[in-house]
Design a protein around this motif. Structure first.
Motif, PDB file in Angstrom:
ATOM      1  N   ARG A 165      41.192  50.915  26.585  1.00  0.00           N
ATOM      2  CA  ARG A 165      40.089  49.971  26.696  1.00  0.00           C
ATOM      3  C   ARG A 165      38.824  50.727  27.072  1.00  0.00           C
ATOM      4  O   ARG A 165      38.747  51.356  28.122  1.00  0.00           O
ATOM      5  N   ALA A 168      33.502  48.237  29.489  1.00  0.00           N
ATOM      6  CA  ALA A 168      32.596  47.190  29.026  1.00  0.00           C
ATOM      7  C   ALA A 168      31.540  46.959  30.097  1.00  0.00           C
ATOM      8  O   ALA A 168      31.625  46.012  30.882  1.00  0.00           O
ATOM      9  N   SER A 171      29.833  43.631  30.926  1.00  0.00           N
ATOM     10  CA  SER A 171      30.489  42.559  31.673  1.00  0.00           C
ATOM     11  C   SER A 171      29.905  42.382  33.069  1.00  0.00           C
ATOM     12  O   SER A 171      30.139  41.361  33.714  1.00  0.00           O
ATOM     13  N   ILE A 172      29.162  43.378  33.537  1.00  0.00           N
ATOM     14  CA  ILE A 172      28.497  43.243  34.843  1.00  0.00           C
ATOM     15  C   ILE A 172      26.982  43.464  34.698  1.00  0.00           C
ATOM     16  O   ILE A 172      26.297  43.811  35.656  1.00  0.00           O
ATOM     17  N   LYS A 180      26.049  46.247  41.457  1.00  0.00           N
ATOM     18  CA  LYS A 180      27.052  46.969  40.668  1.00  0.00           C
ATOM     19  C   LYS A 180      27.786  47.979  41.541  1.00  0.00           C
ATOM     20  O   LYS A 180      29.005  48.151  41.434  1.00  0.00           O
ATOM     21  N   LEU A 217      28.984  36.334  38.190  1.00  0.00           N
ATOM     22  CA  LEU A 217      30.085  36.611  37.259  1.00  0.00           C
ATOM     23  C   LEU A 217      31.051  35.427  37.134  1.00  0.00           C
ATOM     24  O   LEU A 217      32.077  35.533  36.468  1.00  0.00           O
ATOM     25  N   HIS A 228      38.685  41.576  37.263  1.00  0.00           N
ATOM     26  CA  HIS A 228      37.567  41.694  36.325  1.00  0.00           C
ATOM     27  C   HIS A 228      37.268  43.166  36.017  1.00  0.00           C
ATOM     28  O   HIS A 228      37.056  43.538  34.857  1.00  0.00           O
ATOM     29  N   GLU A 231      40.205  44.706  33.884  1.00  0.00           N
ATOM     30  CA  GLU A 231      40.358  44.129  32.571  1.00  0.00           C
ATOM     31  C   GLU A 231      39.179  44.448  31.655  1.00  0.00           C
ATOM     32  O   GLU A 231      39.276  44.300  30.434  1.00  0.00           O
ATOM     33  N   HIS A 232      38.071  44.917  32.224  1.00  0.00           N
ATOM     34  CA  HIS A 232      36.934  45.350  31.412  1.00  0.00           C
ATOM     35  C   HIS A 232      36.768  46.857  31.416  1.00  0.00           C
ATOM     36  O   HIS A 232      35.707  47.380  31.045  1.00  0.00           O
TER      37      HIS A 232
END
Length: 236
Positions: A165, A168, A171-172, A180, A217, A228, A231-232
């Motif tokens: 993966r 991403a 996603s944030i 962050k 989020l 999260h 998974e990203h």
């Protein structure tokens, strides 16, 4: 001080009785009921209005994850084989939903991730000590999550490691630069105190950033931050 109202949903009646005796031994806690299947758990949440609910993952009629989702998602009217009683309860539960702690017998139970997405504040092992059960109830009531970060990350890592993966970052994207930084530290399981020390900010500031992160989020707990991030692809 008003006692913390505690309920349990578990199909093992002897286990429920043990939890009841434990809760009733504490002056700051009040036992408000037990349910022995998922449908009854929804009814109990509606009728007894517990502040904290211990919820077994695997129960008859409706599993604890789906029951949790319906309890916390006020206004949902699911149409399934469990019947109109569940739909009606889902529609009438108010904003005063309980904080849910999932009960599991497996330390690396992948169902825990589903429970986290459903809105649970964490999970504890059913063979844990009475002292830890009590501490978990008080901790969750105070607004914190109860979960061993290493357990959470191990479960998520096992589920996501089977496929590559790419990170991403989008996603944030809604977070500020400081948010962050706090997000990634929280995703690694650091406490507020550890985040404050690492990021050279105060704990009050950390709490404010965490609240903002959850809102931006659309997450509901710190354990959802962990999920999260993995998974990203934001943590390895």
């Amino acid at each position: 001080m008003t006692p913390i109202r505690v309920a349990i949903a578990d199909d093992q009646r002897l286990f429920c009785s043990g939890i009841q005796m434990l809760i009733e031994s504490q002056p700051d806690l009040r036992f408000v009921g037990a349910a022995h299947d998922g449908v009854a758990a929804i009814a109990l949440a509606h009728d007894a209005r517990p502040d904290v609910m211990l919820m077994d993952i695997r129960m008859p009629l409706l599993d604890g994850i789906e029951a949790t989702s319906r309890i916390l998602a006020a206004g949902d009217n699911p149409d399934d084989e469990t019947g109109e009683r569940v739909a009606d309860l889902g529609a009438t539960i108010t904003d005063a939903q309980p904080k849910v702690i999932m009960l599991t017998t497996f330390q690396r139970d992948e169902a825990v991730i589903r429970a986290i997405h459903a809105g649970a504040e964490g999970f504890i092992m059913k063979d844990t000590t009475p002292e830890f059960v009590l501490a978990s109830i008080r901790t969750v009531y105070a607004g914190h999550s109860v979960i061993a970060p290493s357990d959470t990350t191990d479960i998520i890592r096992a589920r996501t490691s089977q496929r590559h993966r790419e990170p991403a970052a989008g996603s944030i994207a809604a977070l500020s630069a400081r948010e962050k930084e706090v997000f990634l530290l929280a995703a690694r399981g650091l406490s507020n105190a550890d985040i404050a020390q690492t990021a050279y900010i105060g704990e009050t500031t950390v709490k404010r950033h965490i609240r903002s992160i959850l809102a931006k989020l659309s997450l509901t707990s710190r354990v959802q931050i962990v999920a999260h991030a993995y998974e990203h692809g934001l943590l390895r």
